[in-house]
Design an enzyme around this catalytic site. Structure first.
Site, short mmCIF file in Angstrom:
data_model
loop_
_atom_site.label_atom_id
_atom_site.label_comp_id
_atom_site.label_asym_id
_atom_site.label_seq_id
_atom_site.Cartn_x
_atom_site.Cartn_y
_atom_site.Cartn_z
N ASP A 147 0.81 -1.22 0.00
CA ASP A 147 0.00 0.00 0.00
C ASP A 147 0.84 1.27 0.00
O ASP A 147 0.43 2.30 0.53
CB ASP A 147 -0.97 0.01 1.21
N GLN B 204 1.67 -6.33 -3.53
CA GLN B 204 2.07 -6.45 -2.12
C GLN B 204 3.42 -5.73 -1.97
O GLN B 204 3.57 -4.66 -2.50
CB GLN B 204 2.13 -7.91 -1.65
P1 IMP Z 1 -2.92 -12.97 1.32
O1 IMP Z 1 -2.06 -12.29 0.28
O2 IMP Z 1 -4.38 -12.74 1.09
O3 IMP Z 1 -2.56 -14.42 1.49
O4 IMP Z 1 -2.59 -12.28 2.74
C1 IMP Z 1 -1.33 -12.42 3.37
C2 IMP Z 1 -0.90 -11.12 4.03
O5 IMP Z 1 -0.58 -10.16 3.01
C3 IMP Z 1 -1.95 -10.46 4.91
O6 IMP Z 1 -1.31 -9.83 6.00
C4 IMP Z 1 -2.56 -9.40 4.00
O7 IMP Z 1 -3.14 -8.33 4.71
C5 IMP Z 1 -1.33 -8.97 3.23
N1 IMP Z 1 -1.65 -8.40 1.91
C6 IMP Z 1 -2.03 -9.07 0.80
N2 IMP Z 1 -2.21 -8.23 -0.22
C7 IMP Z 1 -1.91 -6.99 0.23
C8 IMP Z 1 -1.87 -5.69 -0.39
O8 IMP Z 1 -2.14 -5.50 -1.57
N3 IMP Z 1 -1.51 -4.67 0.44
C9 IMP Z 1 -1.16 -4.87 1.74
N4 IMP Z 1 -1.19 -6.03 2.34
C10 IMP Z 1 -1.55 -7.11 1.60
#
Ligand code: IMP
Length: 435
Positions: A13, A224
């Site tokens: 972000d 990410q």
């Molecule tokens: P996942 O990617 O849904 O498996 O989530 C794993 C971790 O990555 C969690 O802490 C999410 O909040 C974080 N996360 C996934 N995508 C984003 C993003 O686009 N921005 C910030 N955090 C993210």
């Protein structure tokens, strides 16, 4: 001509979507290399707000091709919804979008598996976006995943699908999850979705390498961020893909020898969504102020983001694993009204300074951040469009970050719009963009 990677230097972000949207006009192709619709890139153009989840933000620029690389995992329903909503806003992706035939497909039962693993007793809850991203990558690494190319071989697809679905059914039964899932319906829907995306599908590794051979420029867009990288992030509080710069090669099929630069994007402070260690987190009134002023709520999930102060050891670490040539610092304006701005300059662990990023989240949770306080500038930076015109204290703040992290600040943004980012004259960033 340099092909360049742009990626987040913190926990996501950082404003990469806006940066990519801004830089895209200097490139011929923008390629995503990992992640899925867990990403959320918010871009403003005038009073119009776009949240892009899968399609690279370069799509908003005329004449720019966008690629969803082999390292991305694709929820077909989410992709089609995004294509349709862009169309409703007057942006047609036909002839602009290429989807890798080697990317893996997310199925609705991947979300079920995620729910199961997040809820299991004694398992560390990661606080994922619940999009089925991790379980899809599990199937990919387990060599039982289904790729986009498989969808166009009906017999092979049915056979692969039936085995995968049976695995999930057994898993759900074992863990006593009684959620009704219509596996036959999912298969049928997938076949319909496949027909819709077919015109966009190709061998994107070949397409990208051919483009490079023709002298075209590629911008690689990370989703990410580094501290969420499966290898280099705060494991297990990470996403399930290679978000750091190295992922750009594996996630697109463009070799490292064809990539000429890496741009890190960092906020002037720091945020994190989901669980996990965060040494410079400020959960008091200051954190609340950053959240309010920075509108720090997740673009995809709407969750409030955890907020804190710029973390030099963390930035030094992400600069090391990515080899940042330059940094773009976003949201400087969020600090405009502060009297003083703390910056975490080092970590202390059990009474000693440490100079490495701890490998375990347990140790990182234990470290104590040591702060230096810099004077605030207490005036608005919105609307300033030249680096030299920033208040002297704002420039001193940026100089401090540069000196401590060892990476130049090549650009700064002071607002959400395209034209609110200033590139510093004579910087390595300026040079990289013109090479
Ligand atoms: P996942 O990617 O849904 O498996 O989530 C794993 C971790 O990555 C969690 O802490 C999410 O909040 C974080 N996360 C996934 N995508 C984003 C993003 O686009 N921005 C910030 N955090 C993210």
């Amino acid at each position: 001509m340099s092909n360049i990677i742009v990626l987040g230097a913190q926990w996501g972000d950082e404003g990469k979507g806006k940066v990519v949207d801004l830089l895209a006009e200097r490139f011929d192709v923008v390629a995503r290399y990992q992640g899925g619709h867990n990403a959320g890139h918010t871009v403003f153009i005038g009073d119009r707000k776009f949240v892009l989840k899968l399609i690279p933000s370069g799509v908003l620029r005329d004449g720019v091709m966008v690629v969803i690389g082999n390292g991305v995992v694709i929820d077909l329903a989410a992709l089609i919804e995004e294509i349709d909503s862009l169309k409703a806003l007057g942006i047609d992706v036909a002839g602009k979008l290429c989807i890798s035939n080697r990317a893996h497909v997310i199925f609705p039962f991947h979300r079920l598996v995620e729910k199961m693993s997040e809820a299991r007793e004694n398992r560390i809850p990661i606080g994922t976006t619940q999009r089925g991203i991790g379980p899809c990558y599990e199937d990919k690494m387990g060599r039982r995943g289904i790729r986009i190319a498989d969808l166009f071989d009906p017999e092979a697809f049915r056979a692969l699908y039936d085995v995968l679905a049976e695995d999930k059914r057994i898993l759900a039964e074992t863990f006593q999850i009684h959620e009704p899932i219509d596996y036959a319906l999912i298969r049928h829907q997938t076949e319909e979705y496949a027909a819709r995306i077919r015109p966009y599908v190709c061998d994107t590794a070949k397409m990208l390498n051919d483009a490079i051979a023709q002298g075209k420029r590629i911008l690689f867009e990370g989703a990410q961020a580094t501290m969420l990288d499966i290898d280099h992030g705060t494991y297990p509080f990470v996403t399930s893909s290679s978000a750091a710069a190295g992922g750009a090669s594996t996630g697109t099929g463009v070799p490292p020898t064809r990539i000429g630069g890496v741009i890190g994007v960092s906020k002037a402070y720091i945020t994190r969504v989901g669980a996990g260690p965060f040494p410079s987190e400020s959960d008091g009134a200051a954190g609340e102020l950053l959240r309010r002023e920075g509108k720090e709520f997740g673009a995809v999930t709407g969750r409030p983001r955890r907020c804190g102060w710029f973390d030099v050891p963390l930035l030094g670490y992400t600069a090391m694993v990515n080899g940042f040539d330059t940094l773009i610092i976003t949201k400087l304006d969020v600090l405009d009204q502060l009297d003083e701005i703390p910056v975490c300059v080092r970590y202390r662990l059990r009474g000693s300074d440490i100079c490495e990023m701890p490998a375990t989240y347990r140790t990182l949770e234990e470290v104590e951040p040591v702060y230096e306080k810099l004077p605030g500038w207490r005036s608005t930076t919105r609307g300033i469009d030249r680096f030299e015109d920033l208040p002297e204290r704002a420039r001193a703040y940026l100089r401090f970050l540069e000196e401590r992290t060892g990476v130049e600040v090549g650009a700064v943004s002071t607002g959400p719009e395209r034209n609110e980012t200033m590139i510093r004259k004579g910087s390595r960033l300026e040079q990289l963009l013109s090479e």
